[in-house]
Design a protein around this motif. Structure first.
Motif, PDB file in Angstrom:
ATOM      1  N   ARG A  74      46.750  44.051  47.807  1.00 37.61           N
ATOM      2  CA  ARG A  74      46.089  44.841  46.763  1.00 37.61           C
ATOM      3  C   ARG A  74      46.639  44.499  45.384  1.00 37.61           C
ATOM      4  O   ARG A  74      45.897  44.447  44.402  1.00 37.61           O
ATOM      5  CB  ARG A  74      46.275  46.337  47.029  1.00 37.61           C
ATOM      6  N   VAL A 109      44.984  41.032  44.381  1.00 35.80           N
ATOM      7  CA  VAL A 109      43.554  41.049  44.055  1.00 35.80           C
ATOM      8  C   VAL A 109      43.278  41.810  42.766  1.00 35.80           C
ATOM      9  O   VAL A 109      42.237  41.596  42.134  1.00 35.80           O
ATOM     10  CB  VAL A 109      42.716  41.650  45.214  1.00 35.80           C
ATOM     11  N   LYS A 110      44.197  42.661  42.347  1.00 37.42           N
ATOM     12  CA  LYS A 110      43.998  43.378  41.083  1.00 37.42           C
ATOM     13  C   LYS A 110      44.213  42.474  39.877  1.00 37.42           C
ATOM     14  O   LYS A 110      43.607  42.692  38.824  1.00 37.42           O
ATOM     15  CB  LYS A 110      44.947  44.580  41.011  1.00 37.42           C
ATOM     16  N   ARG A 114      37.947  38.572  40.749  1.00 44.18           N
ATOM     17  CA  ARG A 114      37.373  39.133  41.965  1.00 44.18           C
ATOM     18  C   ARG A 114      36.348  38.160  42.543  1.00 44.18           C
ATOM     19  O   ARG A 114      35.140  38.293  42.347  1.00 44.18           O
ATOM     20  CB  ARG A 114      36.750  40.496  41.691  1.00 44.18           C
ATOM     21  N   THR A 115      36.878  37.164  43.230  1.00 49.06           N
ATOM     22  CA  THR A 115      36.070  36.150  43.890  1.00 49.06           C
ATOM     23  C   THR A 115      36.521  36.006  45.328  1.00 49.06           C
ATOM     24  O   THR A 115      37.596  36.483  45.712  1.00 49.06           O
ATOM     25  CB  THR A 115      36.205  34.789  43.184  1.00 49.06           C
ATOM     26  N   ARG A 116      35.703  35.344  46.124  1.00 51.76           N
ATOM     27  CA  ARG A 116      36.079  35.106  47.515  1.00 51.76           C
ATOM     28  C   ARG A 116      37.369  34.295  47.601  1.00 51.76           C
ATOM     29  O   ARG A 116      38.216  34.549  48.459  1.00 51.76           O
ATOM     30  CB  ARG A 116      34.958  34.366  48.235  1.00 51.76           C
ATOM     31  N   SER A 125      39.861  34.218  45.543  1.00 52.91           N
ATOM     32  CA  SER A 125      41.017  35.060  45.228  1.00 52.91           C
ATOM     33  C   SER A 125      41.407  35.926  46.420  1.00 52.91           C
ATOM     34  O   SER A 125      42.594  36.114  46.710  1.00 52.91           O
ATOM     35  CB  SER A 125      40.711  35.944  44.014  1.00 52.91           C
ATOM     36  N   VAL A 126      40.405  36.468  47.105  1.00 52.34           N
ATOM     37  CA  VAL A 126      40.684  37.278  48.287  1.00 52.34           C
ATOM     38  C   VAL A 126      41.353  36.428  49.363  1.00 52.34           C
ATOM     39  O   VAL A 126      42.312  36.858  50.013  1.00 52.34           O
ATOM     40  CB  VAL A 126      39.391  37.921  48.829  1.00 52.34           C
ATOM     41  N   SER A 160      44.958  35.649  48.280  1.00 52.62           N
ATOM     42  CA  SER A 160      45.767  36.868  48.417  1.00 52.62           C
ATOM     43  C   SER A 160      46.066  37.148  49.889  1.00 52.62           C
ATOM     44  O   SER A 160      47.172  37.589  50.238  1.00 52.62           O
ATOM     45  CB  SER A 160      45.034  38.056  47.793  1.00 52.62           C
ATOM     46  N   ALA A 169      37.520  43.217  50.730  1.00 51.32           N
ATOM     47  CA  ALA A 169      36.584  42.486  49.869  1.00 51.32           C
ATOM     48  C   ALA A 169      35.432  43.370  49.416  1.00 51.32           C
ATOM     49  O   ALA A 169      34.381  42.859  49.041  1.00 51.32           O
ATOM     50  CB  ALA A 169      36.046  41.257  50.607  1.00 51.32           C
ATOM     51  N   GLY A 192      34.859  44.995  46.780  1.00 48.29           N
ATOM     52  CA  GLY A 192      34.421  44.816  45.407  1.00 48.29           C
ATOM     53  C   GLY A 192      33.563  43.590  45.187  1.00 48.29           C
ATOM     54  O   GLY A 192      33.002  43.404  44.115  1.00 48.29           O
ATOM     55  N   LEU A 193      33.462  42.726  46.214  1.00 48.28           N
ATOM     56  CA  LEU A 193      32.659  41.516  46.056  1.00 48.28           C
ATOM     57  C   LEU A 193      31.183  41.768  46.239  1.00 48.28           C
ATOM     58  O   LEU A 193      30.357  40.945  45.856  1.00 48.28           O
ATOM     59  CB  LEU A 193      33.099  40.463  47.083  1.00 48.28           C
TER      60      LEU A 193
END
Length: 380
Positions: free
Chosen positions: A126, A129-130, A134-136, A138-139, A142, A212, A214-215
């Protein structure tokens, strides 16, 4: 990293059991907020998948292997509270059916492998990702980092428990160095498996991945000329459109930004993903597991090298017909191990799904209670 009976003394084992029981109780309450009619079946599948992949020991050093712990994978896919429950179900099934991980050490194993890995990985995930876009990608990045760190964190937690309640007199400094060192290597394998799995699910159903959320753009309802968010779990897309048409007051609009389609993700059933995941778990446990490394895992290797295992006790389920991941009275090793794996996946998905459906039902009962109804009525 399954701790057998005899590694930790009785008082510390009991204390760890109390901690584990408290963590499970908190997770049962927290999971009510994470599970809905779409994610509850996925949680049972995640538990079965972790069980299957834990059978796939991979080599990490000369004479040493490692396997997935699964805390990061579960937390990111279905949420941290549900993640603790997923790994706990796996450990329970392994201990009772397959004599893997001591029954008196179940509290230690849940604390180390379920609670520590989940809390550490999800907290780090968390945080990352903050600060990242906010991309795939990045997730996925992370996820990799969080899974990598969670494994040596679990090794550190075990060493701390052993320093307090170990049954043999060994230099803790050497144990710490050996445990963290080998589990850092195992963490790389954990990170690769976790990132690939999460990335694969995000590619097809980002709306089902807790980490994910927020995606995917939420479904919108146009009410009185203004767009408002619809509750994804409570108001499926088709129902929202029907409701808007029936009342004549609004229309439903929305895009699934994370899926690359114009259809809201909430309108799609998770059945195909669930079926694909279950078949994958069955193939991994029933066939691929035969080719797993036979070398001892990180904890077993360190225990043998430093004399930690000198007071290991026989497992209470050593006489189980599925002990050591083989079916009793079947001499063919490939067939015996494959059947045991398939049985384990089936039992885990059944027990896990039952637990998560019960939690989800409890959530609905709480929402439908008179007090909840009064609150809703008052707001209206």
């Amino acid at each position: 990293m399954h701790v057998p009976d005899g590694f930790i003394d009785v008082p510390v084992s009991v204390a760890a059991g109390v901690v584990a029981a408290g963590a499970v109780a908190v997770s049962l309450r927290g999971a009510r907020r994470e599970l809905d009619e779409r994610t509850a079946p996925l949680a049972g599948l995640v538990a079965a998948f972790i069980f299957a992949v834990q059978m796939l020991n991979f080599p990490v050093a000369a004479g040493t292997s490692g396997h997935l712990l699964g805390g990061a994978l579960a937390a990111i896919l279905v949420g941290p509270y549900t993640g603790v429950l997923c790994v706990s179900v796996v450990l329970l099934m392994q201990g009772i059916l397959f004599a893997d991980g001591g029954l008196t050490a179940l509290g230690v194993n849940i604390t180390v492998m379920a609670v520590v890995t989940t809390v550490v990985s999800y907290t780090l995930f968390r945080g990352l990702v903050k600060v990242l876009p906010r991309t795939r990608r990045s997730v996925t990045v992370s996820t990799f980092v969080a899974a990598l760190v969670s494994v040596p964190a679990a090794a550190l937690a075990f060493t701390g428990i052993y320093a307090v309640g170990g049954t043999t007199d060994v230099p803790i400094g050497k144990v710490l160095t050996a445990m963290v060192g080998v589990h850092l290597l195992i963490g790389i394998g954990e990170a690769v498996i976790t990132a690939l799995t999460v990335g694969a699910v995000i590619a097809v159903r980002p709306d089902l991945v807790h980490g994910a959320r927020g995606l995917t753009a939420p479904l919108k309802l146009r009410v009185g000329g203004e767009l408002v968010d619809a509750a994804p779990a409570a108001v499926p897309a088709a129902a929202a459109v029907a409701a808007g048409t029936a009342t004549g007051t609004g229309t439903a609009t929305g895009t699934a930004a994370g899926t690359g389609t114009g259809t809201p993700a909430v309108a799609r059933s998770p059945r195909r993903l669930w079926a694909t995941g279950l078949v994958t778990a069955l193939v991994l446990a029933g066939f691929v597991s035969f080719y797993a490394s036979a070398d001892p895992d990180g904890l077993e290797k360190v225990a043998a090298d430093h004399g930690i295992d000198s007071k290991t006790e026989e497992h209470a389920s050593a006489g189980s017909p599925l002990a050591d991941y083989g079916v009793e009275d079947i001499s063919d090793a490939r067939l015996s191990g494959g059947l045991a794996g398939v049985i384990g996946v089936g039992a885990t998905v059944a027990v896990g799904s039952g637990v998560f459906w019960a939690v989800r039902r409890r959530r609905h009962e709480s929402a439908a209670s008179p007090s909840a109804g009064s609150a809703v009525g008052g707001n209206v």
